[in-house]
Design an enzyme around this catalytic site. Structure first.
Site, PDB file in Angstrom:
ATOM      1  N   ASP A 143      -1.911   5.233  -8.688  1.00  0.00           N
ATOM      2  CA  ASP A 143      -1.102   5.355  -7.482  1.00  0.00           C
ATOM      3  C   ASP A 143      -1.873   6.136  -6.425  1.00  0.00           C
ATOM      4  O   ASP A 143      -2.706   6.994  -6.747  1.00  0.00           O
ATOM      5  CB  ASP A 143       0.203   6.109  -7.780  1.00  0.00           C
ATOM      6  CG  ASP A 143       1.156   5.308  -8.653  1.00  0.00           C
ATOM      7  OD1 ASP A 143       0.961   4.092  -8.790  1.00  0.00           O
ATOM      8  OD2 ASP A 143       2.103   5.921  -9.187  1.00  0.00           O
ATOM      9  N   LYS A 144      -1.564   5.882  -5.174  1.00  0.00           N
ATOM     10  CA  LYS A 144      -2.214   6.579  -4.065  1.00  0.00           C
ATOM     11  C   LYS A 144      -2.109   8.101  -4.220  1.00  0.00           C
ATOM     12  O   LYS A 144      -3.059   8.835  -3.972  1.00  0.00           O
ATOM     13  CB  LYS A 144      -1.577   6.139  -2.746  1.00  0.00           C
ATOM     14  CG  LYS A 144      -2.198   6.775  -1.503  1.00  0.00           C
ATOM     15  CD  LYS A 144      -1.541   6.234  -0.243  1.00  0.00           C
ATOM     16  CE  LYS A 144      -2.137   6.900   1.001  1.00  0.00           C
ATOM     17  NZ  LYS A 144      -1.515   6.379   2.249  1.00  0.00           N
TER      18      LYS A 144
END
Length: 312
Positions: A143-144
């Site tokens: 995930d970012k």
């Protein structure tokens, strides 16, 4: 604005180099620069065909499959190079590298792929930094907001080998996370099926649901703080947002998780000084597909997370 166009229908026969690759990942390599959200859109619309039939984005390619890639027209972002902070950050965060593999300690706040909002992600920035490298591909995603160990293959043979290990669940992943609340047990095993929906924007929404896919995560206590617990999290399956949703499911969402913690919990940790998701991919262990030797890679906690723990 410069316009890049893939203006003709193409029919691509899948060879051994692409066998086992997911359709969406395959299209990203064929339509470089096209936003991920647009790739999902043309798949949903049925513009992408496999052997003349519709297919889902998660379909895994088989040898001799005939993939219809539709014409796509897009505007290329006027920014020609990644931001300076991205370039300097990645240069300093290579954990390991050989002729086949690069292991990166991904910073929080950087997406692995460029998209509509961000023209450059980790992989685009690495390619910009290393123009002499003919082949750099993501093996998996984070995930970012998540930092830590990220694998990048430097040739197709390595990519196929590592993705095979992922499918067979023989890559051991360990994350470090700070969970909201006090956990009295030394370990908690969450076995709850997860259902994922992909929005038009390409953003994912995940929830525990009886009709979801089998998912399992083991949480083990590392340290106890006032109102929070530091744990290691070992996902036995590899679902989107698995650790985040499983943590929420047993009543202890990850600190700094805007999506899966309550507004009050999120606000409380912001006020304490935590400005990001406290989730870090700390360790990867597997048998190297080419050398056949057991390897282990570790990424230390970012300084901002270490400093936050000291405030607790």
């Amino acid at each position: 604005m410069k316009t890049e166009a893939y203006d003709k229908v193409r029919f691509i026969e899948v060879d051994e180099n692409s066998v086992g690759q997911r359709l969406d990942n395959f299209l990203m390599t064929q339509l470089k620069g096209v936003p991920k959200s647009h790739i999902y859109k043309i798949i949903r619309r049925g513009e992408v065909r496999i052997n003349k039939g519709r297919a889902k984005n998660i379909y895994r390619l088989k040898v001799n499959d005939l993939v219809r890639v539709p014409p796509v027209k897009m505007e290329e972002k006027s920014t020609s190079s990644p931001a300076k902070w991205m370039l300097s950050s990645l240069e300093e965060r290579v954990i390991y590298e050989d002729e086949h593999l690069l292991v990166l300690n991904k910073p929080s706040g950087m997406a692995v792929h460029g998209g509509t909002a961000n023209s450059h992600g980790v992989i685009e920035t690495l390619r910009f930094l290393r123009p002499e490298e003919r082949y750099l591909e993501l093996v998996h995603r984070l995930d970012k907001a998540t930092s830590g160990c990220l694998l990048i293959a430097k040739n197709r043979k390595m990519l196929n080998g590592l993705q095979s290990l992922l499918r067979n669940r023989t890559i051991s992943k360990t994350y470090t996370a700070l969970l909201c609340g006090v956990i009295h047990k030394q370990s908690v095993n969450v076995n709850a099926p997860l259902e994922k929906r992909t929005l038009e924007s390409g953003e994912h929404r995940v929830r525990v649901h009886p009709e979801g896919k089998k998912s399992e995560t083991l949480f083990e206590k590392l340290a106890q703080y006032k109102g929070a617990t530091l744990v290691s999290a070992s996902p036995k399956t590899g679902r989107t947002h698995q650790i985040r949703v499983h943590a929420k499911h047993f009543g202890h969402p990850i600190a700094g998780d805007e999506r899966y913690s309550t507004p009050a919990q999120y606000k409380s940790y912001r006020e304490k000084g935590l400005m990001r998701l406290f989730l870090h991919a700390s360790k990867l262990e597997f048998i190297h597909p080419l050398s056949e030797k057991k390897v282990m890679f570790e990424a230390p906690l970012d300084n901002e997370l270490e400093m936050f723990l000291k405030t607790l």
